[in-house]
Write an enzyme that holds these catalytic residues in place. Sequence first.
Site, short mmCIF file in Angstrom:
data_model
loop_
_atom_site.label_atom_id
_atom_site.label_comp_id
_atom_site.label_asym_id
_atom_site.label_seq_id
_atom_site.Cartn_x
_atom_site.Cartn_y
_atom_site.Cartn_z
N TYR A 144 42.31 28.83 37.62
CA TYR A 144 40.98 28.32 39.03
C TYR A 144 40.33 29.46 39.70
O TYR A 144 40.25 30.29 39.17
CB TYR A 144 42.47 28.81 39.71
CG TYR A 144 42.02 28.92 41.53
CD1 TYR A 144 42.40 27.56 42.02
CD2 TYR A 144 41.52 30.15 42.56
CE1 TYR A 144 41.65 27.28 43.52
CE2 TYR A 144 40.46 30.02 43.66
CZ TYR A 144 40.94 28.46 44.23
OH TYR A 144 40.68 28.57 45.57
N TRP A 200 35.60 28.54 41.54
CA TRP A 200 34.67 28.29 41.36
C TRP A 200 33.76 27.57 41.16
O TRP A 200 32.39 27.58 41.63
CB TRP A 200 33.90 29.15 42.40
CG TRP A 200 34.44 29.13 44.05
CD1 TRP A 200 36.11 28.90 43.81
CD2 TRP A 200 34.45 28.33 45.72
NE1 TRP A 200 36.42 28.95 45.70
CE2 TRP A 200 35.58 28.59 45.98
CE3 TRP A 200 32.72 27.90 45.76
CZ2 TRP A 200 35.28 27.90 47.51
CZ3 TRP A 200 33.36 27.31 46.95
CH2 TRP A 200 33.39 27.58 47.79
#
Length: 833
Positions: free
Chosen positions: A145, A147
């Site tokens: 996970y 960005w």
Amino acid sequence: MQRREFLSGMAAATAVGTTSSSAIDIISNSLMNDESARMTASHFGPLRAFGKNGRFESAMDASELDFFPVSLTQGVVARTYDDTRIAKPSVRKGYLKDGYKSDKSMRGKDEWVEVSWDEAYKLVANELKRVYKEHGSSAIYGGSYGWYSVGSVNNPQTLLGRMLNILGGYTTRTLTYSTHAIRAIMPYVSGTDESGALQTAWPVILKHTELVVIWGADPINTNQIAWGVPDHESYIYFRKLKEQMAKRGVKVIVIDPVYNNTADYLNAQHISVNPTTDVALMMAICYEMMKLGKADENFLKKYTSGAEEFKKYLNGEAEDKTVKDAKWASKICGVSEKEIKELAKVFGSKRTMLMGGWGPQRAHHGEQFHWMLTVLACFIGQIGLPGGGYGFGYHYSDGGCPSPAAPVGSSLALASGKAAGSSAFPGLGAMSIVPSSEGEWKSRDNIAIPVSRILDCINNPGKEIDFNCKKLTYPELKMAYWAGGNPYHHHPDTNLMAKTFEKLDTFIVQDCFWTASARMADIVLPAATEQERNDITKSHTNKFIIAMHKIAEPYGEAKSDYEIYSGILKEFGDKELMAFTEGKTEMEWIKHFYNTSKKKGDESNLGMPEFDEFWAKGYVEFKIPQHAYEYVKQAEFRKNPIINRVGTPSGKIEIVSKKIAKAAYADCPLHPTWMEPMEWIGNKTDKYPLNLVSPHPKYRLHSQLNNTWLRNLEEVKGREPVWIHPEDAKARKLKSGDIVKVFNDRGTVLAGVIVTEFVKKGVVRIQEGGWWDPVLEKDGICVHGNVNVLVPNEPTSSLACGNQATALVQIEKFEGELPSIRVFSQPKFSKKA
């Protein structure tokens, strides 16, 4: 400088004059027409970039795509050749010698050995084969996970899932660290995931709203970034909101423990609430509204389910026998009775828009915040009216800005968000996880665990837990492959993570930089940055499809994520490789994505250019329809709640949820409930008397850009700043500029003191995202200031199993020689034995 002036002293620093010219690439206006400028994009906005001799030299604002460029884009240039870049595939020395049987306690301490790509591919492929054979697909955690990439082809996490699905499946994750509790609770309340729901359009707010309440959010700060590519139009609307405050007396209230950037810019009324006590404040407002006769009983009866039962709770007729009035709440939330009663009076008398953030749900019982804020909006009774109601997306990715629907074909995934005024449409997304040409490579029924429960899963294989009104059994994990993320930044209780990950046989990290996560891995694969490869993306609000041109050659021996996964799959065989690539190069995928969108656009007569014209220009712009400017959230539901039911069992907004009641969770009852958090001002001790909060940072995106000169704009002697109230500082004989130890039973970090009344007495503030730099020989003290060292790993509740972001701590002045910062330099390397 008009655009920059808007953020003066707040979210985005002016590029010229903020720091030395040696730290920033100053771009002259004469470069605006330079044909060598090529379009690219980032989480901080689109930009035009310049390369020379294969190097990324400089960048400037892409003003035709960006309504209000922020200077964080300059960090995209600065990070490219930072000392933390990973130059070659690297393997921990002990792992290279002994493989998965090596001493895991040496992670973060061992030297590194650089290897060839061929050797790296073999190491990764052989370990995948071993784990699949000995333990099965569920033993591989590929739920990485983060960005990192805005590109649709080179999305490292999507491609990782694609590769592992081809090989046999994996354990993945569900929900996100950003929105764990809200995404779990709101489908039970309003029937939809409110974190991605459409917001009432800004033009409607500017015309009709009389009171804007910004609760637990700092949109002037956080709208700098987006999960996709921001176009920053929200800043124009916040400027217009400020104008409306002067022109027609619009009132703005900011409720937050910290006097934040948004309160400062708007000169708003600031209600300084104790951290994690917002629910008690909202309940008291509802009670006092009933007492004043200002609660909208007609709305509660027609559009909600369970209002009467909840009112009994507020009136003290429930099990706890406690009246939830202003006097009760004041003792909990630190807001005076007078202020609470005034809020009840004004909320019920003006057209009110409640803008809730995501920060307050990152706390023990975090599900209660958004549930209760929705209930408060129901008591006000303006849901579905122009300028009234609530919204949970104005602080993020230009929420509420009128936007078009971008065309898309079946080969593209759903967009990560939707824009106000559009229908529920898919936007330009990433490659689908499952290849379309190989029939035998079908979608896998992979196990999905809550993203913030990864440590619990590793520590408790086979354990059955409650989650989202169901049961879930943890698999036994043996291997984690993390791509495009930094778990040693975003997961709570960092020291526990380091200890827990020792139970994994193998930890692989694929990244551009030597982050803390990379330093704690066994195998590190160097990825190219977004500016070192071609790709395609869209603005988060769907106004633009953007060409991402390759600006420079990859650093060292770094490769694109697509190349890396292709190289690993080649070790398995041509069939697996073909299933992954479908015979296409990265550029062919880019063309395929664009042409699929163009085909759909042509069906709607959008007049999209041919690919070559698009690629040369750098973008396609879509017209915003008039109805997007007039969008009112839940207007159809208000007009006819029978025909336009919301997606709950009752078809109404559920103040009482029978589904949650059936689950019988003690920590998440059937209606919004005040429950004391595990650590808050109300149970502070002499040992740990200060309530720590950890908001989003001002000069980075989580941990991104922390390895650039931007950190110099805030750090104190190279440490993350800690805000402390003057009285709390005086009691500890501290002054601004001092270095302190911030600690609790979970660990210790060093931080630099900033004494300010902008933080509430009894509260201290350290922004999340500082790179973890532990002195391992000294009990894991983080000498740089990663706040998650201090945050508990306990779940929000049995419903969401989400993550927390607050804690109780103590602060003491640091004595002795100040340790050096090591995390922003290369780790130690060794030659092969």
